[in-house]
Design a protein around this motif. Structure first.
Motif, PDB file in Angstrom:
ATOM      1  N   GLY A  59       0.871  -1.123  -0.064  1.00 13.55           N
ATOM      2  CA  GLY A  59       0.062  -0.105   0.036  1.00 13.55           C
ATOM      3  C   GLY A  59       0.737   1.273  -0.044  1.00 13.55           C
ATOM      4  O   GLY A  59       2.179   1.248   0.055  1.00 13.55           O
ATOM      5  N   LYS A  60      -0.042   2.253  -0.261  1.00 14.55           N
ATOM      6  CA  LYS A  60       0.897   3.619  -0.238  1.00 14.55           C
ATOM      7  C   LYS A  60       1.804   4.051   0.865  1.00 14.55           C
ATOM      8  O   LYS A  60       1.231   3.910   2.206  1.00 14.55           O
ATOM      9  CB  LYS A  60      -0.245   4.766  -0.593  1.00 14.55           C
ATOM     10  CG  LYS A  60       0.300   6.273  -1.007  1.00 14.55           C
ATOM     11  CD  LYS A  60      -0.912   7.005  -1.400  1.00 14.55           C
ATOM     12  CE  LYS A  60      -0.206   8.391  -1.611  1.00 14.55           C
ATOM     13  NZ  LYS A  60       0.891   8.449  -2.506  1.00 14.55           N
ATOM     14  N   VAL A  61       3.061   4.247   0.574  1.00 12.90           N
ATOM     15  CA  VAL A  61       4.102   4.835   1.664  1.00 12.90           C
ATOM     16  C   VAL A  61       3.457   6.113   2.423  1.00 12.90           C
ATOM     17  O   VAL A  61       3.348   6.965   1.693  1.00 12.90           O
ATOM     18  CB  VAL A  61       5.427   4.886   1.320  1.00 12.90           C
ATOM     19  CG1 VAL A  61       6.343   5.396   2.306  1.00 12.90           C
ATOM     20  CG2 VAL A  61       5.860   3.391   0.950  1.00 12.90           C
ATOM     21  N   GLU A  62       3.289   6.156   3.785  1.00 14.07           N
ATOM     22  CA  GLU A  62       3.220   7.326   4.407  1.00 14.07           C
ATOM     23  C   GLU A  62       4.068   8.002   5.038  1.00 14.07           C
ATOM     24  O   GLU A  62       4.301   9.129   5.209  1.00 14.07           O
ATOM     25  CB  GLU A  62       2.040   6.898   5.443  1.00 14.07           C
ATOM     26  CG  GLU A  62       1.066   7.700   6.139  1.00 14.07           C
ATOM     27  CD  GLU A  62       0.070   6.952   7.124  1.00 14.07           C
ATOM     28  OE1 GLU A  62       0.357   7.198   8.220  1.00 14.07           O
ATOM     29  OE2 GLU A  62      -1.092   6.719   6.653  1.00 14.07           O
ATOM     30  N   ALA A  63       4.968   7.137   5.583  1.00 16.27           N
ATOM     31  CA  ALA A  63       6.171   7.866   6.240  1.00 16.27           C
ATOM     32  C   ALA A  63       7.375   6.580   6.077  1.00 16.27           C
ATOM     33  O   ALA A  63       6.908   5.600   6.705  1.00 16.27           O
ATOM     34  CB  ALA A  63       5.946   8.342   7.716  1.00 16.27           C
ATOM     35  N   VAL A  64       8.624   7.004   6.152  1.00 14.95           N
ATOM     36  CA  VAL A  64       9.693   6.199   6.412  1.00 14.95           C
ATOM     37  C   VAL A  64      10.778   6.944   7.480  1.00 14.95           C
ATOM     38  O   VAL A  64      10.931   7.928   7.336  1.00 14.95           O
ATOM     39  CB  VAL A  64      10.523   6.153   4.896  1.00 14.95           C
ATOM     40  CG1 VAL A  64      11.663   5.322   5.446  1.00 14.95           C
ATOM     41  CG2 VAL A  64       9.775   5.629   4.038  1.00 14.95           C
ATOM     42  N   LEU A  65      10.850   6.016   8.323  1.00 17.20           N
ATOM     43  CA  LEU A  65      12.069   6.636   9.606  1.00 17.20           C
ATOM     44  C   LEU A  65      12.970   5.598   9.669  1.00 17.20           C
ATOM     45  O   LEU A  65      12.872   4.623   9.504  1.00 17.20           O
ATOM     46  CB  LEU A  65      10.934   6.570  10.898  1.00 17.20           C
ATOM     47  CG  LEU A  65       9.859   7.485  10.925  1.00 17.20           C
ATOM     48  CD1 LEU A  65       8.366   6.956  10.568  1.00 17.20           C
ATOM     49  CD2 LEU A  65       9.678   7.937  12.328  1.00 17.20           C
ATOM     50  N   VAL A  66      13.935   6.269   9.751  1.00 12.58           N
ATOM     51  CA  VAL A  66      15.328   5.892   9.998  1.00 12.58           C
ATOM     52  C   VAL A  66      16.138   6.044  11.239  1.00 12.58           C
ATOM     53  O   VAL A  66      16.017   7.211  11.851  1.00 12.58           O
ATOM     54  CB  VAL A  66      16.142   6.079   8.896  1.00 12.58           C
ATOM     55  CG1 VAL A  66      15.563   5.514   7.635  1.00 12.58           C
ATOM     56  CG2 VAL A  66      16.374   7.592   8.685  1.00 12.58           C
ATOM     57  N   ASP A  67      17.142   5.451  11.705  1.00 11.32           N
ATOM     58  CA  ASP A  67      17.858   5.567  12.952  1.00 11.32           C
ATOM     59  C   ASP A  67      18.871   6.662  12.498  1.00 11.32           C
ATOM     60  O   ASP A  67      19.605   6.498  11.791  1.00 11.32           O
ATOM     61  CB  ASP A  67      18.502   4.347  13.303  1.00 11.32           C
ATOM     62  CG  ASP A  67      19.219   4.715  14.659  1.00 11.32           C
ATOM     63  OD1 ASP A  67      19.819   5.327  15.038  1.00 11.32           O
ATOM     64  OD2 ASP A  67      19.552   3.568  15.281  1.00 11.32           O
ATOM     65  N   ALA A  68      18.648   7.916  13.243  1.00  8.86           N
ATOM     66  CA  ALA A  68      19.515   8.990  12.951  1.00  8.86           C
ATOM     67  C   ALA A  68      20.915   9.045  13.262  1.00  8.86           C
ATOM     68  O   ALA A  68      21.967   9.310  12.625  1.00  8.86           O
ATOM     69  CB  ALA A  68      19.006  10.237  13.640  1.00  8.86           C
TER      70      ALA A  68
END
Lengths: 117, 137
Positions: A59-68
């Motif tokens: 499905g549509k990507v809403e947010a991508v989070l990564v380890d800063a």
């Protein structure tokens, strides 16, 4: 006990075009930043999953989070600190018998159980 | 190719048929043999299956795995109040003694907690249902 607690998360600072996954058995050795760069030359065990293909499955990507803190750090053999939120799933990268794979965790449980509302 | 592990497909889930008192997991690498229903059973002697299945008597049970019991209280202290637990019905009722770790999902007030394995070590992945919460933590 928990893999994801205490991490300093940040939103992906550029457009999500896709992600590299280490689909062969062995030790993935790369940085988080390279995983999101389609122009990076990776070894033959790596597979590029373009955004279009990814969204077809999850499905549509809403947010991508990564380890800063690990964004540019060379990492070997640990769980990549990446969370991809779509409308219905949180997609993480897990391991199955030495091979990386996507694990899509449903965000809502009521519809998962037959007969539930 | 991309695959969603079978248990995360949207069918075959049931609510945990027993009261949640806690869960067994193994934070270290090894052959942790356990039925899915025994993961939730505080009475489960972790070495029982090793004996039942007739594994090599010269090898220690679980081959290095360290089955660890996390009580409901400990779990809730870490992840918040448990709202629902879903288990994969096929694995719950079968005698598969090595079900995939993702045969269960625990929903708490804030988190979706799954049990995953990376390089043989099991750990809990707690991801907020709302990603915005992560940026404020």
């Amino acid at each position: 006990m928990s893999e994801f607690k205490g991490i300093k998360w940040m939103l992906l600072s550029f457009e999500f075009k896709g992600i590299w996954l280490h689909a062969g058995y062995g030790d993935p050795f790369t940085t988080l930043s390279r995983r999101f760069d389609p122009t990076t030359l990776m070894g033959e065990a790596w597979v590029w999953y373009a955004r279009e293909m990814f969204e077809r499955f999850y499905g549509k990507v809403e947010a991508v989070l990564v380890d800063a803190d690990e964004w540019d750090r060379l990492i070997i053999y640990i769980t990549p600190h990446v969370l991809i939120y779509t409308k219905r799933y949180v997609v993480i990268i897990g391991d199955y018998d030495g091979y990386e794979r996507f694990i899509a965790v449903p965000r809502y449980y009521k519809k998962l159980v037959r007969g539930s509302r | 190719m991309i695959d969603v592990l079978p248990s995360f497909k949207e069918k075959g889930w049931i609510k945990l048929p027993v009261e949640f008192k806690g869960i067994w997991y193994s934070p270290t690498y090894g052959g942790f043999s356990v039925y899915l229903r025994d993961r939730f059973n505080p009475e489960f002697p972790p070495d029982r299956l090793h004996e039942e299945l007739g594994h090599d008597a010269f090898l220690p049970p679980h081959y290095g795995a360290k089955p660890t019991w996390v009580s409901k209280e400990e779990f809730e202290k870490e992840f918040g109040k448990v709202e629902a637990i879903l288990v994969w019905s096929e694995d719950w009722y079968s005698n598969n003694h090595y079900p995939p770790t993702d045969s269960l999902i625990i929903y708490t007030e804030k988190y979706i907690v799954t049990l995953v394995e990376y390089d043989g070590n099991e750990s809990f992945y707690a991801v907020p249902r709302d990603w915005r919460l992560l940026l404020n933590e």
